[in-house]
Write an enzyme that holds these catalytic residues in place. Structure first.
Site, PDB file in Angstrom:
ATOM      1  N   LYS A 189       0.772  -1.174   0.126  1.00 51.39           N
ATOM      2  CA  LYS A 189      -0.009  -0.087   0.157  1.00 51.39           C
ATOM      3  C   LYS A 189       0.929   1.321   0.026  1.00 51.39           C
ATOM      4  CE  LYS A 189      -3.440   2.400   2.524  1.00 51.39           C
ATOM      5  NZ  LYS A 189      -4.501   2.498   3.864  1.00 51.39           N
ATOM      6  N   GLU A 206      -4.819  -6.593  14.794  1.00 53.10           N
ATOM      7  CA  GLU A 206      -4.494  -5.220  14.224  1.00 53.10           C
ATOM      8  C   GLU A 206      -5.458  -4.256  14.307  1.00 53.10           C
ATOM      9  OE1 GLU A 206      -2.459  -4.148  10.252  1.00 53.10           O
ATOM     10  OE2 GLU A 206      -0.689  -4.432  11.309  1.00 53.10           O
ATOM     11  N   GLU A 216      10.390  -4.782   4.553  1.00 52.15           N
ATOM     12  CA  GLU A 216      10.507  -6.158   4.264  1.00 52.15           C
ATOM     13  C   GLU A 216      10.330  -6.034   2.774  1.00 52.15           C
ATOM     14  OE1 GLU A 216       9.090  -4.984   6.706  1.00 52.15           O
ATOM     15  OE2 GLU A 216       8.712  -6.250   8.611  1.00 52.15           O
ATOM     16  N   LYS A 237       9.288  -0.489  14.249  1.00 56.33           N
ATOM     17  CA  LYS A 237      10.133   0.033  12.896  1.00 56.33           C
ATOM     18  C   LYS A 237      11.409   0.841  12.705  1.00 56.33           C
ATOM     19  CE  LYS A 237       5.827  -1.013  10.204  1.00 56.33           C
ATOM     20  NZ  LYS A 237       4.538  -0.182   9.263  1.00 56.33           N
ATOM     21  N   HIS A 245      -5.513 -33.302  17.612  1.00 56.49           N
ATOM     22  CA  HIS A 245      -4.729 -34.058  17.831  1.00 56.49           C
ATOM     23  C   HIS A 245      -3.330 -33.091  18.498  1.00 56.49           C
ATOM     24  CE1 HIS A 245      -6.429 -37.538  16.357  1.00 56.49           C
ATOM     25  NE2 HIS A 245      -6.987 -36.793  15.554  1.00 56.49           N
ATOM     26  N   GLY A 290      -4.763  -1.759   4.900  1.00 50.97           N
ATOM     27  CA  GLY A 290      -4.214  -2.734   4.538  1.00 50.97           C
ATOM     28  C   GLY A 290      -4.720  -4.192   4.695  1.00 50.97           C
ATOM     29  N   ARG A 291      -5.286  -4.329   5.745  1.00 51.01           N
ATOM     30  CA  ARG A 291      -5.550  -5.813   6.118  1.00 51.01           C
ATOM     31  C   ARG A 291      -7.329  -5.777   5.517  1.00 51.01           C
ATOM     32  NH1 ARG A 291      -4.655  -2.401  10.211  1.00 51.01           N
ATOM     33  NH2 ARG A 291      -6.503  -1.591  11.488  1.00 51.01           N
TER      34      ARG A 291
HETATM   35  O1  F6P Z   1       3.386  -2.900   9.664  1.00 51.60           O
HETATM   36  C1  F6P Z   1       1.900  -3.014   9.610  1.00 51.60           C
HETATM   37  C2  F6P Z   1       1.315  -2.890   8.229  1.00 51.60           C
HETATM   38  O2  F6P Z   1       1.605  -1.431   8.061  1.00 51.60           O
HETATM   39  C3  F6P Z   1       0.127  -3.590   7.855  1.00 51.60           C
HETATM   40  O3  F6P Z   1      -0.995  -2.656   8.554  1.00 51.60           O
HETATM   41  C4  F6P Z   1       0.158  -3.677   6.352  1.00 51.60           C
HETATM   42  O4  F6P Z   1      -0.642  -4.509   6.153  1.00 51.60           O
HETATM   43  C5  F6P Z   1       1.713  -4.047   6.331  1.00 51.60           C
HETATM   44  O5  F6P Z   1       2.247  -3.268   7.150  1.00 51.60           O
HETATM   45  C6  F6P Z   1       2.100  -4.006   4.979  1.00 51.60           C
HETATM   46  O6  F6P Z   1       2.072  -2.573   4.771  1.00 51.60           O
HETATM   47  P1  F6P Z   1       2.100  -1.959   2.954  1.00 51.60           P
HETATM   48  O7  F6P Z   1       1.118  -2.643   2.180  1.00 51.60           O
HETATM   49  O8  F6P Z   1       2.332  -0.731   2.858  1.00 51.60           O
HETATM   50  O9  F6P Z   1       3.754  -2.638   2.684  1.00 51.60           O
END
Ligand code: F6P
Length: 510
Positions: free
Chosen positions: A197, A340, A203, A480, A371, A254-255
């Site tokens: 987003k 979240e 990452e 972060k 199990h 995002g979620r």
């Molecule tokens: O760090 C949390 C977050 O901002 C989530 O809310 C989001 O889904 C995820 O990181 C990934 O964010 P982006 O789509 O901006 O890379």
């Protein structure tokens, strides 16, 4: 009014005190209509709520709580496109992504037109990629909402995935993940989808850079053909060197984003028609949430039940048991959705809350969980409400397997409730343990869409009653920031000014 200041909250507290003697077995014995009254139909699925620890008074008081906290008005504000995400000053309109074209007038007509313009472009691209036999591997690089939703859905809908393409999901900055995926790939056959987003997530950017370097090292030249960006930050994608871009808007959390361009891997996997059905199933649930009376509104009933368990019976977690192996990533997806969204300790005005919010969510597919940790659910000292998700009709022909699977799901719900008396102690099951049973006719794009939208809206309901902003996530920021500082210290060896534990860890990893 904040929930704990309402009359209904106080009445629920008193009711909960008198509830210690409540027994599900007795409730069924004394009320022959219980299963019927606590059964709830909703689009594409049916819910048995009757094995929950509630009675008619609980139901009535929870509905009063919804009334006194203004749940319906809050819901309607979301569907009017008001900026209910106050801390980020944004509207909350993931539901608009599944709204049929041309169906809204006024201020929302233009955003809806943009949604459909982007959807058509994305689906056009989808069919182009599906028809391109040279592309055999699609790698989604994204994390959190840019990974969990698409990954969950592609796995859930594996029976709808056309042969000829493999789907990979790389989320972690841990290079083991990307390296393992790249090892099996050829540049000329691979499409990378960079899903973010913000297009700033550490990452994802690290994985995207390494994927691009790998592509070029393999002799790959045509970045426009082999890389696409799914993002609200189109300029950052362009600066990265990606020109094939599908955008979305800041009013999609995002979620909550798998319905947007972030859903591109789903669309490529299942095709245009099925992707439209996924949206339509979710839209049907949106309409149910918007129009069904609160007492017969499944997201409302589930969300209120979550509040009852969390705040009045003191249950701090909910376990998810999908009795369908293709739903194996659903618990992870729901963890982000619930925790979240509702893992907040202040209300919408920033005031600290004196009551609990998000439960811990966890789970594994059944029958595997039986199990492993079901022992604790049956005989442990804590009560954990369990949510079964089962599918009536399988897509395979191994009838015996499916009969056994469903038998196990139903029997577990029954065992939790009935228990078993045994004087000896170890074989004693207290019973009276609560569960909800969600039943889908089939696992299809439409029913999956409805199931996910149901979960989104139940999270809205509990978050609304709690008076929190379910649509921000400030709690992810501190880590972060500190990770950037620690990264610099790992490179430099400077441990000056940090606490002794952190300094010790830095020394050990260098
Ligand atoms: O760090 C949390 C977050 O901002 C989530 O809310 C989001 O889904 C995820 O990181 C990934 O964010 P982006 O789509 O901006 O890379």
């Amino acid at each position: 009014m904040r929930c704990d200041q309402t009359a209904a909250w106080k009445a629920l507290q008193a009711h909960a005190r008198s509830f210690a003697g409540f027994d599900l077995r007795e409730a069924f014995a004394t009320d022959p209509a219980r299963a019927q009254v606590l059964g709830q139909a909703a689009p594409h699925l049916w819910a048995d709520l009757s094995k929950n620890q509630t009675d008619a008074t609980t139901e009535a008081l929870l509905l009063a709580l919804a009334g006194q906290t203004g749940l319906a008005a809050h819901r309607d504000a979301m569907f009017r496109g008001e900026r209910i995400n106050g801390t980020e000053d944004r509207a909350v309109m993931h539901w608009l992504l599944r709204q049929p074209a041309g169906s809204l007038a006024g201020a929302l007509a233009e955003p809806l037109a943009q949604v459909h313009e982007t959807l058509e472009a994305m689906l056009h691209y989808t069919e182009q990629v599906r028809g391109d036999a040279a592309i055999t591997d699609v790698v989604n690089i994204g994390i959190g909402g840019s990974d969990l939703g698409p990954q969950m859905a592609v796995i859930a809908l594996q029976d709808f995935v056309a042969p000829g393409k493999r789907f990979h999901f790389v989320s972690n900055v841990d290079g083991h993940e990307l390296a393992a995926v790249l090892r099996g790939l050829k540049a000329e056959n691979t499409l990378f989808l960079i899903a973010s987003k913000t297009f700033t997530t550490q990452e994802t950017m690290t994985n995207a850079r390494s994927a691009l370097a790998w592509f070029q090292a393999q002799g790959g030249r045509d970045v426009a053909r082999h890389f696409a960006a799914l993002t609200t930050n189109v300029s950052a994608a362009a600066a990265f060197g990606i020109t094939t871009t599908f955008g979305f808007w800041d009013w999609v959390g995002g979620r909550y984003s798998l319905w947007s361009a972030i859903g591109l891997p789903i669309a490529i996997a299942i095709g245009t028609e099925h992707f439209r059905q996924l949206l339509a199933g979710a839209h049907a649930m949106d309409q149910h949430f918007q129009t069904a009376p609160l007492a017969a509104n499944l997201p409302v009933r589930l969300g209120l039940l979550d509040v009852w368990y969390r705040n009045f019976l003191g249950y701090t977690s909910r376990s998810i048991a999908p009795y369908h192996s293709a739903l194996r990533r659903l618990p992870a997806y729901l963890q982000q959705l619930e925790m979240e969204s509702n893992g907040k300790r202040v209300d919408r005005n920033g005031q600290a809350l004196p009551y609990g919010t998000s439960p811990v969510l966890w789970g594994e597919p059944g029958t595997n969980g039986q199990h492993a940790y079901f022992q604790m659910l049956h005989q442990g000292t804590d009560t954990v409400p369990l949510e079964f998700i089962a599918v009536k009709t399988p897509t395979h022909s191994l009838a015996e397997h499916h009969e056994l699977l469903l038998a196990n799901a139903i029997a577990q719900a029954q065992a939790l409730m009935l228990g078993q008396h045994d004087e000896g102690g170890h074989r004693h099951f207290t019973g009276n343990r609560p569960s909800t049973f969600l039943l889908l006719g089939e696992l299809t794009p439409a029913s999956l869409g409805a199931l996910i939208a149901l979960q989104e809206h139940r999270v809205f309901v509990s978050g609304s009653v709690w008076g929190i902003n379910s649509f921000d996530q400030w709690g992810v920021e501190l880590g972060k920031v500190l990770a950037r500082d620690i990264h610099a210290r790992i490179l430099s060896g400077d441990a000056g000014g940090v606490d002794a534990s952190t300094a010790g860890l830095l020394a050990r990893v260098r």
